[in-house]
Design a protein around this motif. Structure first.
Motif, PDB file in Angstrom:
ATOM      1  N   THR A  69     -30.803 -10.314  21.544  1.00 57.50           N
ATOM      2  CA  THR A  69     -31.454  -9.738  22.734  1.00 57.50           C
ATOM      3  C   THR A  69     -30.394  -9.141  23.657  1.00 57.50           C
ATOM      4  O   THR A  69     -30.559  -8.057  24.215  1.00 57.50           O
ATOM      5  CB  THR A  69     -32.302 -10.768  23.519  1.00 57.50           C
ATOM      6  OG1 THR A  69     -31.495 -11.909  23.809  1.00 57.50           O
ATOM      7  CG2 THR A  69     -33.534 -11.189  22.781  1.00 57.50           C
ATOM      8  N   GLN A  70     -29.275  -9.863  23.773  1.00 62.95           N
ATOM      9  CA  GLN A  70     -28.193  -9.354  24.615  1.00 62.95           C
ATOM     10  C   GLN A  70     -27.679  -8.005  24.079  1.00 62.95           C
ATOM     11  O   GLN A  70     -27.543  -7.033  24.808  1.00 62.95           O
ATOM     12  CB  GLN A  70     -27.065 -10.393  24.623  1.00 62.95           C
ATOM     13  CG  GLN A  70     -25.914 -10.027  25.509  1.00 62.95           C
ATOM     14  CD  GLN A  70     -24.667 -10.794  25.098  1.00 62.95           C
ATOM     15  OE1 GLN A  70     -24.206 -10.686  23.960  1.00 62.95           O
ATOM     16  NE2 GLN A  70     -24.138 -11.567  26.022  1.00 62.95           N
ATOM     17  N   ARG A  71     -27.468  -7.955  22.772  1.00 65.08           N
ATOM     18  CA  ARG A  71     -26.948  -6.729  22.167  1.00 65.08           C
ATOM     19  C   ARG A  71     -27.947  -5.573  22.300  1.00 65.08           C
ATOM     20  O   ARG A  71     -27.593  -4.428  22.539  1.00 65.08           O
ATOM     21  CB  ARG A  71     -26.647  -7.004  20.692  1.00 65.08           C
ATOM     22  CG  ARG A  71     -25.995  -5.849  19.967  1.00 65.08           C
ATOM     23  CD  ARG A  71     -25.674  -6.292  18.549  1.00 65.08           C
ATOM     24  NE  ARG A  71     -25.249  -5.174  17.736  1.00 65.08           N
ATOM     25  CZ  ARG A  71     -23.992  -4.776  17.654  1.00 65.08           C
ATOM     26  NH1 ARG A  71     -23.051  -5.381  18.330  1.00 65.08           N
ATOM     27  NH2 ARG A  71     -23.671  -3.747  16.898  1.00 65.08           N
TER      28      ARG A  71
ATOM     29  N   TYR B 297     -24.861  -8.780  34.813  1.00 63.87           N
ATOM     30  CA  TYR B 297     -24.285  -8.806  33.472  1.00 63.87           C
ATOM     31  C   TYR B 297     -24.323  -7.402  32.846  1.00 63.87           C
ATOM     32  O   TYR B 297     -23.327  -6.914  32.318  1.00 63.87           O
ATOM     33  CB  TYR B 297     -25.043  -9.796  32.567  1.00 63.87           C
ATOM     34  CG  TYR B 297     -24.484  -9.748  31.168  1.00 63.87           C
ATOM     35  CD1 TYR B 297     -23.352 -10.477  30.835  1.00 63.87           C
ATOM     36  CD2 TYR B 297     -25.029  -8.883  30.214  1.00 63.87           C
ATOM     37  CE1 TYR B 297     -22.786 -10.369  29.578  1.00 63.87           C
ATOM     38  CE2 TYR B 297     -24.466  -8.775  28.956  1.00 63.87           C
ATOM     39  CZ  TYR B 297     -23.343  -9.526  28.645  1.00 63.87           C
ATOM     40  OH  TYR B 297     -22.775  -9.390  27.402  1.00 63.87           O
ATOM     41  N   LEU B 298     -25.487  -6.766  32.933  1.00 62.15           N
ATOM     42  CA  LEU B 298     -25.648  -5.477  32.239  1.00 62.15           C
ATOM     43  C   LEU B 298     -24.812  -4.380  32.894  1.00 62.15           C
ATOM     44  O   LEU B 298     -24.285  -3.501  32.212  1.00 62.15           O
ATOM     45  CB  LEU B 298     -27.133  -5.087  32.195  1.00 62.15           C
ATOM     46  CG  LEU B 298     -27.967  -6.001  31.281  1.00 62.15           C
ATOM     47  CD1 LEU B 298     -29.454  -5.776  31.495  1.00 62.15           C
ATOM     48  CD2 LEU B 298     -27.588  -5.767  29.812  1.00 62.15           C
TER      49      LEU B 298
ATOM     50  N   LEU C  52     -30.168  -5.121  24.649  1.00 60.71           N
ATOM     51  CA  LEU C  52     -30.183  -4.598  26.016  1.00 60.71           C
ATOM     52  C   LEU C  52     -28.917  -3.781  26.294  1.00 60.71           C
ATOM     53  O   LEU C  52     -28.992  -2.680  26.844  1.00 60.71           O
ATOM     54  CB  LEU C  52     -30.306  -5.745  27.022  1.00 60.71           C
ATOM     55  CG  LEU C  52     -31.651  -6.492  27.006  1.00 60.71           C
ATOM     56  CD1 LEU C  52     -31.596  -7.708  27.912  1.00 60.71           C
ATOM     57  CD2 LEU C  52     -32.789  -5.567  27.445  1.00 60.71           C
ATOM     58  N   VAL C  53     -27.788  -4.324  25.895  1.00 61.40           N
ATOM     59  CA  VAL C  53     -26.533  -3.630  26.207  1.00 61.40           C
ATOM     60  C   VAL C  53     -26.493  -2.258  25.530  1.00 61.40           C
ATOM     61  O   VAL C  53     -25.993  -1.287  26.098  1.00 61.40           O
ATOM     62  CB  VAL C  53     -25.311  -4.487  25.782  1.00 61.40           C
ATOM     63  CG1 VAL C  53     -24.022  -3.675  25.845  1.00 61.40           C
ATOM     64  CG2 VAL C  53     -25.193  -5.714  26.675  1.00 61.40           C
TER      65      VAL C  53
ATOM     66  N   TRP D 251     -32.370 -15.084  25.823  1.00 65.73           N
ATOM     67  CA  TRP D 251     -30.966 -14.647  25.914  1.00 65.73           C
ATOM     68  C   TRP D 251     -30.238 -15.216  24.710  1.00 65.73           C
ATOM     69  O   TRP D 251     -29.882 -16.376  24.653  1.00 65.73           O
ATOM     70  CB  TRP D 251     -30.349 -15.145  27.226  1.00 65.73           C
ATOM     71  CG  TRP D 251     -29.041 -14.484  27.553  1.00 65.73           C
ATOM     72  CD1 TRP D 251     -27.808 -15.083  27.589  1.00 65.73           C
ATOM     73  CD2 TRP D 251     -28.827 -13.121  27.902  1.00 65.73           C
ATOM     74  NE1 TRP D 251     -26.845 -14.169  27.944  1.00 65.73           N
ATOM     75  CE2 TRP D 251     -27.444 -12.947  28.142  1.00 65.73           C
ATOM     76  CE3 TRP D 251     -29.668 -11.999  28.030  1.00 65.73           C
ATOM     77  CZ2 TRP D 251     -26.874 -11.728  28.501  1.00 65.73           C
ATOM     78  CZ3 TRP D 251     -29.096 -10.786  28.390  1.00 65.73           C
ATOM     79  CH2 TRP D 251     -27.730 -10.659  28.618  1.00 65.73           C
ATOM     80  N   ASN D 252     -30.091 -14.376  23.708  1.00 65.01           N
ATOM     81  CA  ASN D 252     -29.326 -14.780  22.525  1.00 65.01           C
ATOM     82  C   ASN D 252     -28.587 -13.544  22.021  1.00 65.01           C
ATOM     83  O   ASN D 252     -28.685 -12.471  22.647  1.00 65.01           O
ATOM     84  CB  ASN D 252     -30.266 -15.374  21.457  1.00 65.01           C
ATOM     85  CG  ASN D 252     -31.418 -14.454  21.164  1.00 65.01           C
ATOM     86  OD1 ASN D 252     -31.217 -13.256  20.990  1.00 65.01           O
ATOM     87  ND2 ASN D 252     -32.629 -14.983  21.132  1.00 65.01           N
TER      88      ASN D 252
ATOM     89  N   LEU E 144     -29.249 -10.719  35.283  1.00 64.81           N
ATOM     90  CA  LEU E 144     -29.359  -9.677  34.251  1.00 64.81           C
ATOM     91  C   LEU E 144     -28.681  -8.388  34.723  1.00 64.81           C
ATOM     92  O   LEU E 144     -27.933  -7.750  33.988  1.00 64.81           O
ATOM     93  CB  LEU E 144     -30.843  -9.367  33.957  1.00 64.81           C
ATOM     94  CG  LEU E 144     -31.555 -10.261  32.953  1.00 64.81           C
ATOM     95  CD1 LEU E 144     -33.054 -10.009  32.999  1.00 64.81           C
ATOM     96  CD2 LEU E 144     -31.018  -9.996  31.543  1.00 64.81           C
TER      97      LEU E 144
ATOM     98  N   ALA F 139     -21.392  -4.833  31.564  1.00 63.54           N
ATOM     99  CA  ALA F 139     -21.241  -4.504  30.141  1.00 63.54           C
ATOM    100  C   ALA F 139     -21.456  -3.022  29.868  1.00 63.54           C
ATOM    101  O   ALA F 139     -21.245  -2.558  28.751  1.00 63.54           O
ATOM    102  CB  ALA F 139     -22.252  -5.322  29.334  1.00 63.54           C
TER     103      ALA F 139
ATOM    104  N   ALA G   7     -26.744 -11.306  15.652  1.00 62.80           N
ATOM    105  CA  ALA G   7     -26.678 -10.340  16.757  1.00 62.80           C
ATOM    106  C   ALA G   7     -26.964  -8.908  16.290  1.00 62.80           C
ATOM    107  O   ALA G   7     -27.536  -8.104  17.021  1.00 62.80           O
ATOM    108  CB  ALA G   7     -25.315 -10.419  17.423  1.00 62.80           C
TER     109      ALA G   7
END
Ligand SMILES: Nc1ncnc2c1ncn2[C@@H]1O[C@H](COP(=O)(O)OP(=O)(O)OP(=O)(O)O)[C@@H](O)[C@H]1O
Ligand SMILES: [Mg+2]
Length: 426
Positions: free
Chosen positions: A290-292, A320-321, A294-295, A286-287, A317, A324, A261
């Motif tokens: 990629t999640q980290r 979720y975003l 974007l956040v 989405w792993n 998306l 977060a 991550a």
């Protein structure tokens, strides 16, 4: 004897230089600096500062005419990272000049003032207006170097770079094409140094789109985590245009690209330290990383095309975003490839209802111009300068770099870096 005599005369002639040699001034990042002078002496000092190694990456432009010329210049064009203003006037003239300029000043632009008055009341008013530094003329070259570099190296200085992550709600919706065109417009039309980071390591197209085949890029950094620092990442960049660089994907399949991550954290930090605009071309996946990515981005742009799967994914998306990033404004989204002949499509209004926000752009499906651009390794504006989509990319560049927000916002004035000025007063 001669040697000794020479040493003595050198030291006598240049005591200031000797002192400067011991002073550590961190180099400035790749920022744009525009100075508006009133005297040739100040202009000469700033010109000489531009040749100092510590401003080697900065782009420096000097004009005469002081704050009035600056206000005129920015009435219709975006402001650089730093504006240096000289004013020979009295305090009230300086302040009213700054107030007029503030209306046209973009968020994030730092303002340095050079004046003749050593006056606490003036300092206080400058601080209140968010001016980053005040220098009293006459100024030396090293004063200018110290001031500009200090804007970015002070412990409380904001990092220079803004990270913009662009991601597709589905594969193949044009996210990369849009990321590359926005970065190109940012560099060309806003003269902001930008880097495109192609995070689709296996299949990324940034190299193809910019007609570049660099021998190194993002893989060299992410597979050598111990070596990553600003200088190392800097060497991996390939230059596409005057203000645009690329951190290319290898786009080869001889290895697999599984990352933890946090694998890209240090690379993004290094880019952010030197590049005003960092555009991340994030693959549709989405792993952890990629999640980290974007956040933790400063701005997010989701690209969707008008079908049901895109709507569902964009909504997921978005939700979720937003959850977060409760203290950030919501991600932007746009619709791309709209109006494919005979294809039933979901209307922008339905997207707006589901996402509770309007798209920032609706880009038509235009296979001819997008196809020509992709196959020739060109941007849309290079294929057709006056094409309406080229104008859309210019506007998107302004939006994601924050160049659009503040022309409207009165009273926000300049980004404050008050500590420095306050510290000097006490
Ligand atoms: N508005 C448009 N009209 C017509 N073609 C388009 C448009 N936008 C993008 N394309 C084309 O769609 C194809 C896919 O674009 P792109 O590679 O940018 O998508 P992506 O979302 O990044 O895909 P991937 O999921 O593979 O990363 C390209 O051939 C591109 O030229
Ligand atoms: Mg892509």
């Amino acid at each position: 004897m001669i040697r000794q005599a020479l040493q003595t005369s050198e030291e006598e002639a240049a005591p200031a230089e000797a002192a400067n040699r011991d002073e550590h001034i961190a180099p400035a990042p790749r920022v744009s600096v525009q100075a508006f002078c009133e005297t040739v002496e100040t202009a000469a000092s700033i010109q000489a500062a531009g040749e100092d190694r510590r401003l080697g990456k900065a782009h420096l432009k000097i004009q005469m005419g002081g704050v009035a010329a600056a206000t005129e210049a920015y009435r219709s064009s975006p402001t650089p990272n730093v504006i240096v203003l000289e004013s020979e006037g009295r305090s009230d003239a300086i302040l009213s000049g700054l107030d007029a300029l503030a209306e046209f000043c973009d968020a994030g632009t730092r303002v340095v003032v050079i004046g003749r008055t050593n006056d606490v009341a003036l300092y206080r008013e400058l601080v209140r207006r968010g001016v980053s530094d005040y220098m009293i003329a006459p100024i030396t070259t090293i004063d200018v170097v110290r001031s500009i570099c200090g804007l970015f190296s002070a412990p409380d200085a904001k990092p220079v770079g803004r990270i913009v992550a662009v991601v597709g709600a589905k594969g193949g919706v044009g996210a990369s094409t849009i990321a590359h065109n926005i970065a190109w417009a940012t560099a060309r039309d806003l003269s902001l140094d930008s880097v495109v980071t192609d995070l689709d390591l296996a299949f990324g197209t940034a190299g193809l789109d910019y007609n570049q085949d660099p021998p190194q890029g993002i893989a060299d950094a992410v597979f050598s985590p111990d070596r990553v620092d600003t200088a190392f990442v800097d060497r991996l960049l390939s230059k596409c245009t005057d203000h645009l660089s690329l951190l290319a994907a290898p786009a080869t399949l001889d290895r697999v690209y599984d990352f933890g991550a946090e694998a890209f954290d240090a690379i993004f930090d290094s880019l952010r330290a030197t590049m005003p605009c960092v555009i991340l071309d994030v693959p549709h996946a989405w792993n952890g990383w990629t999640q980290r990515t974007l956040v933790s981005a400063d701005e997010i742009l989701i690209v969707a095309s008008p079908d049901l799967a895109n709507l569902r994914n964009a909504k997921n998306l978005f939700d979720y975003l937003r959850g977060a990033r409760v203290n950030d404004h919501r991600p932007y989204y746009l619709l791309n490839q709209v109006g494919v002949p005979k294809r039933p499509e979901i209307k922008p209004a339905d997207f707006a209802k589901a996402l509770e926000d309007d798209p920032v752009a609706v880009i038509p499906f235009e296979p001819q111009i997008f196809g020509a651009a992709a196959n020739n390794g060109q941007m849309i504006a290079e294929v057709s300068k006056s094409h309406r989509t080229a104008e859309t990319f210019r506007q998107l560049a302004q939006l994601v770099t924050g160049r659009a927000e503040t022309k409207k916002a009165k009273g926000g004035l300049f980004t404050p870096l008050l500590g420095k000025l306050l510290g000097r007063k006490s």
